[in-house]
Design a protein around this motif. Structure first.
Motif, PDB file in Angstrom:
ATOM      1  N   SER A  75     -42.357 -35.567 -43.529  1.00 20.11           N
ATOM      2  CA  SER A  75     -42.684 -36.042 -44.551  1.00 20.11           C
ATOM      3  C   SER A  75     -43.132 -34.660 -45.916  1.00 20.11           C
ATOM      4  O   SER A  75     -43.059 -34.761 -46.744  1.00 20.11           O
ATOM      5  CB  SER A  75     -44.023 -36.748 -44.890  1.00 20.11           C
ATOM      6  OG  SER A  75     -45.078 -36.253 -44.352  1.00 20.11           O
ATOM      7  N   ARG A  76     -43.167 -33.496 -45.063  1.00 20.95           N
ATOM      8  CA  ARG A  76     -43.424 -32.113 -45.569  1.00 20.95           C
ATOM      9  C   ARG A  76     -42.074 -31.922 -46.534  1.00 20.95           C
ATOM     10  O   ARG A  76     -42.262 -31.285 -47.555  1.00 20.95           O
ATOM     11  CB  ARG A  76     -43.622 -31.067 -44.645  1.00 20.95           C
ATOM     12  CG  ARG A  76     -43.542 -29.696 -45.023  1.00 20.95           C
ATOM     13  CD  ARG A  76     -44.294 -29.275 -45.429  1.00 20.95           C
ATOM     14  NE  ARG A  76     -44.451 -27.641 -45.877  1.00 20.95           N
ATOM     15  CZ  ARG A  76     -44.225 -27.207 -47.087  1.00 20.95           C
ATOM     16  NH1 ARG A  76     -44.485 -28.107 -48.225  1.00 20.95           N
ATOM     17  NH2 ARG A  76     -44.339 -25.972 -47.233  1.00 20.95           N
ATOM     18  N   PHE A  77     -40.964 -32.216 -46.340  1.00 22.81           N
ATOM     19  CA  PHE A  77     -39.838 -31.989 -47.124  1.00 22.81           C
ATOM     20  C   PHE A  77     -39.444 -32.884 -48.122  1.00 22.81           C
ATOM     21  O   PHE A  77     -39.744 -34.183 -47.657  1.00 22.81           O
ATOM     22  CB  PHE A  77     -38.498 -31.743 -46.091  1.00 22.81           C
ATOM     23  CG  PHE A  77     -38.954 -30.553 -45.170  1.00 22.81           C
ATOM     24  CD1 PHE A  77     -39.641 -29.213 -45.406  1.00 22.81           C
ATOM     25  CD2 PHE A  77     -38.826 -30.893 -43.751  1.00 22.81           C
ATOM     26  CE1 PHE A  77     -39.649 -28.308 -44.565  1.00 22.81           C
ATOM     27  CE2 PHE A  77     -39.229 -29.995 -42.700  1.00 22.81           C
ATOM     28  CZ  PHE A  77     -39.546 -28.636 -43.129  1.00 22.81           C
ATOM     29  N   SER A  78     -38.874 -32.508 -49.122  1.00 24.87           N
ATOM     30  CA  SER A  78     -38.398 -33.529 -50.100  1.00 24.87           C
ATOM     31  C   SER A  78     -37.030 -33.118 -50.500  1.00 24.87           C
ATOM     32  O   SER A  78     -36.694 -31.885 -50.639  1.00 24.87           O
ATOM     33  CB  SER A  78     -39.234 -33.280 -51.548  1.00 24.87           C
ATOM     34  OG  SER A  78     -39.015 -34.136 -52.554  1.00 24.87           O
ATOM     35  N   LEU A  79     -36.147 -34.047 -50.968  1.00 20.61           N
ATOM     36  CA  LEU A  79     -34.912 -33.818 -51.400  1.00 20.61           C
ATOM     37  C   LEU A  79     -34.602 -33.719 -52.946  1.00 20.61           C
ATOM     38  O   LEU A  79     -33.672 -33.479 -53.438  1.00 20.61           O
ATOM     39  CB  LEU A  79     -33.980 -35.044 -50.800  1.00 20.61           C
ATOM     40  CG  LEU A  79     -33.711 -35.159 -49.279  1.00 20.61           C
ATOM     41  CD1 LEU A  79     -33.014 -36.217 -48.998  1.00 20.61           C
ATOM     42  CD2 LEU A  79     -33.020 -33.853 -49.003  1.00 20.61           C
ATOM     43  N   LYS A  80     -36.001 -34.135 -53.565  1.00 19.94           N
ATOM     44  CA  LYS A  80     -35.739 -34.210 -55.149  1.00 19.94           C
ATOM     45  C   LYS A  80     -36.997 -33.249 -55.584  1.00 19.94           C
ATOM     46  O   LYS A  80     -37.871 -33.199 -54.771  1.00 19.94           O
ATOM     47  CB  LYS A  80     -36.128 -35.597 -55.480  1.00 19.94           C
ATOM     48  CG  LYS A  80     -35.186 -36.741 -55.208  1.00 19.94           C
ATOM     49  CD  LYS A  80     -35.427 -37.980 -55.849  1.00 19.94           C
ATOM     50  CE  LYS A  80     -34.544 -38.768 -55.403  1.00 19.94           C
ATOM     51  NZ  LYS A  80     -34.828 -40.180 -55.821  1.00 19.94           N
ATOM     52  N   PRO A  81     -36.691 -32.574 -56.720  1.00 22.98           N
ATOM     53  CA  PRO A  81     -38.053 -31.878 -57.149  1.00 22.98           C
ATOM     54  C   PRO A  81     -39.360 -32.611 -57.514  1.00 22.98           C
ATOM     55  O   PRO A  81     -38.752 -33.797 -57.743  1.00 22.98           O
ATOM     56  CB  PRO A  81     -37.430 -31.501 -58.374  1.00 22.98           C
ATOM     57  CG  PRO A  81     -35.756 -31.460 -58.397  1.00 22.98           C
ATOM     58  CD  PRO A  81     -35.733 -32.640 -57.527  1.00 22.98           C
ATOM     59  N   LYS A  82     -40.321 -32.384 -57.138  1.00 13.86           N
ATOM     60  CA  LYS A  82     -41.617 -32.831 -57.420  1.00 13.86           C
ATOM     61  C   LYS A  82     -42.108 -32.396 -58.527  1.00 13.86           C
ATOM     62  O   LYS A  82     -42.008 -31.422 -59.149  1.00 13.86           O
ATOM     63  CB  LYS A  82     -42.599 -32.871 -56.304  1.00 13.86           C
ATOM     64  CG  LYS A  82     -42.057 -33.622 -55.124  1.00 13.86           C
ATOM     65  CD  LYS A  82     -43.021 -33.625 -54.031  1.00 13.86           C
ATOM     66  CE  LYS A  82     -42.202 -34.509 -52.901  1.00 13.86           C
ATOM     67  NZ  LYS A  82     -43.182 -34.472 -51.773  1.00 13.86           N
ATOM     68  N   GLY A  83     -43.100 -33.571 -59.248  1.00 17.69           N
ATOM     69  CA  GLY A  83     -43.826 -33.034 -60.411  1.00 17.69           C
ATOM     70  C   GLY A  83     -44.989 -32.048 -60.352  1.00 17.69           C
ATOM     71  O   GLY A  83     -45.364 -31.733 -59.066  1.00 17.69           O
ATOM     72  N   LYS A  84     -45.410 -31.620 -61.244  1.00 17.79           N
ATOM     73  CA  LYS A  84     -46.490 -30.588 -61.032  1.00 17.79           C
ATOM     74  C   LYS A  84     -47.759 -31.194 -60.360  1.00 17.79           C
ATOM     75  O   LYS A  84     -48.417 -30.695 -59.649  1.00 17.79           O
ATOM     76  CB  LYS A  84     -46.755 -29.954 -62.165  1.00 17.79           C
ATOM     77  CG  LYS A  84     -48.035 -28.738 -62.266  1.00 17.79           C
ATOM     78  CD  LYS A  84     -47.876 -28.063 -63.534  1.00 17.79           C
ATOM     79  CE  LYS A  84     -49.204 -27.022 -63.610  1.00 17.79           C
ATOM     80  NZ  LYS A  84     -49.240 -26.502 -64.792  1.00 17.79           N
ATOM     81  N   TYR A  85     -48.083 -32.551 -60.981  1.00 20.71           N
ATOM     82  CA  TYR A  85     -49.239 -33.210 -60.300  1.00 20.71           C
ATOM     83  C   TYR A  85     -48.876 -34.380 -59.546  1.00 20.71           C
ATOM     84  O   TYR A  85     -47.992 -35.371 -60.068  1.00 20.71           O
ATOM     85  CB  TYR A  85     -50.153 -33.805 -61.681  1.00 20.71           C
ATOM     86  CG  TYR A  85     -50.601 -32.434 -62.526  1.00 20.71           C
ATOM     87  CD1 TYR A  85     -51.550 -31.627 -62.011  1.00 20.71           C
ATOM     88  CD2 TYR A  85     -49.818 -32.127 -63.562  1.00 20.71           C
ATOM     89  CE1 TYR A  85     -51.843 -30.557 -63.010  1.00 20.71           C
ATOM     90  CE2 TYR A  85     -50.288 -31.200 -64.325  1.00 20.71           C
ATOM     91  CZ  TYR A  85     -51.205 -30.281 -63.954  1.00 20.71           C
ATOM     92  OH  TYR A  85     -51.635 -29.291 -64.779  1.00 20.71           O
ATOM     93  N   ASN A  86     -49.314 -34.651 -58.495  1.00 19.93           N
ATOM     94  CA  ASN A  86     -49.194 -36.043 -57.904  1.00 19.93           C
ATOM     95  C   ASN A  86     -50.158 -36.881 -58.161  1.00 19.93           C
ATOM     96  O   ASN A  86     -51.405 -36.631 -58.118  1.00 19.93           O
ATOM     97  CB  ASN A  86     -49.188 -35.748 -56.417  1.00 19.93           C
ATOM     98  CG  ASN A  86     -48.187 -35.124 -55.728  1.00 19.93           C
ATOM     99  OD1 ASN A  86     -46.815 -35.314 -56.023  1.00 19.93           O
ATOM    100  ND2 ASN A  86     -47.925 -33.926 -54.894  1.00 19.93           N
ATOM    101  N   ILE A  87     -49.420 -38.168 -58.392  1.00 21.89           N
ATOM    102  CA  ILE A  87     -50.462 -39.344 -58.734  1.00 21.89           C
ATOM    103  C   ILE A  87     -50.244 -40.175 -57.421  1.00 21.89           C
ATOM    104  O   ILE A  87     -49.268 -40.798 -57.013  1.00 21.89           O
ATOM    105  CB  ILE A  87     -50.177 -39.912 -59.981  1.00 21.89           C
ATOM    106  CG1 ILE A  87     -50.495 -38.610 -60.970  1.00 21.89           C
ATOM    107  CG2 ILE A  87     -51.191 -41.205 -60.088  1.00 21.89           C
ATOM    108  CD1 ILE A  87     -49.913 -39.439 -62.288  1.00 21.89           C
TER     109      ILE A  87
END
Length: 129
Positions: A75-87
């Motif tokens: 779960s540490r890795f992501s295939l898509k860019p993430k937003g600046k703030y996680n909700i």
């Protein structure tokens, strides 16, 4: 000899990606370095771009499927860019009974985040359940 100055980086920009070159210089091309290298890539880009996965596959001489398997397993890795703030809003049974769906709906409305989408158009907020 190839003209590496005009090479596109993994992000699609028309510039040489010095980060990847430095990363490859730092590690030996052995399979045992995969997770450490993926950690650095995730930290640098905020996700693991497909282009970098291809370069890493060639560098470590392991199949793309194996790299993809590692990236999607942890779960540490992501295939898509993430937003600046996680909700994050709990939508489990206990939370739902207490009204968490109303909170989620209000957040989506106020932040103009569409349901089932990961990021806003500016990649500021990242919606997770």
């Amino acid at each position: 000899m190839q003209d590496t100055e005009n090479k596109k980086c993994c992000c699609g920009e028309d510039k040489k990606d010095s980060f990847i070159e430095e990363l490859f210089a730092e590690y030996q091309p052995i399979k045992d370095n995969l997770i450490q290298m993926l950690n650095e890539i995730q930290e640098h880009y905020g996700y693991v771009p497909m282009g970098v996965q291809k370069e890493l596959s060639e560098f470590l001489e392991i199949p793309m499927a194996e790299i993809y398997g590692v990236v999607t397993f942890y779960s540490r890795f992501s295939l898509k860019p993430k937003g600046k703030y996680n909700i994050s809003v709990c939508l489990g049974t206990a939370c739902f009974v207490k009204g968490s769906q109303k909170i989620m709906d209000r957040l989506l409305e106020r932040l103009q985040i569409k349901p089932r989408r990961d990021n806003t158009r500016w990649f500021i907020f990242n919606r997770r359940n």
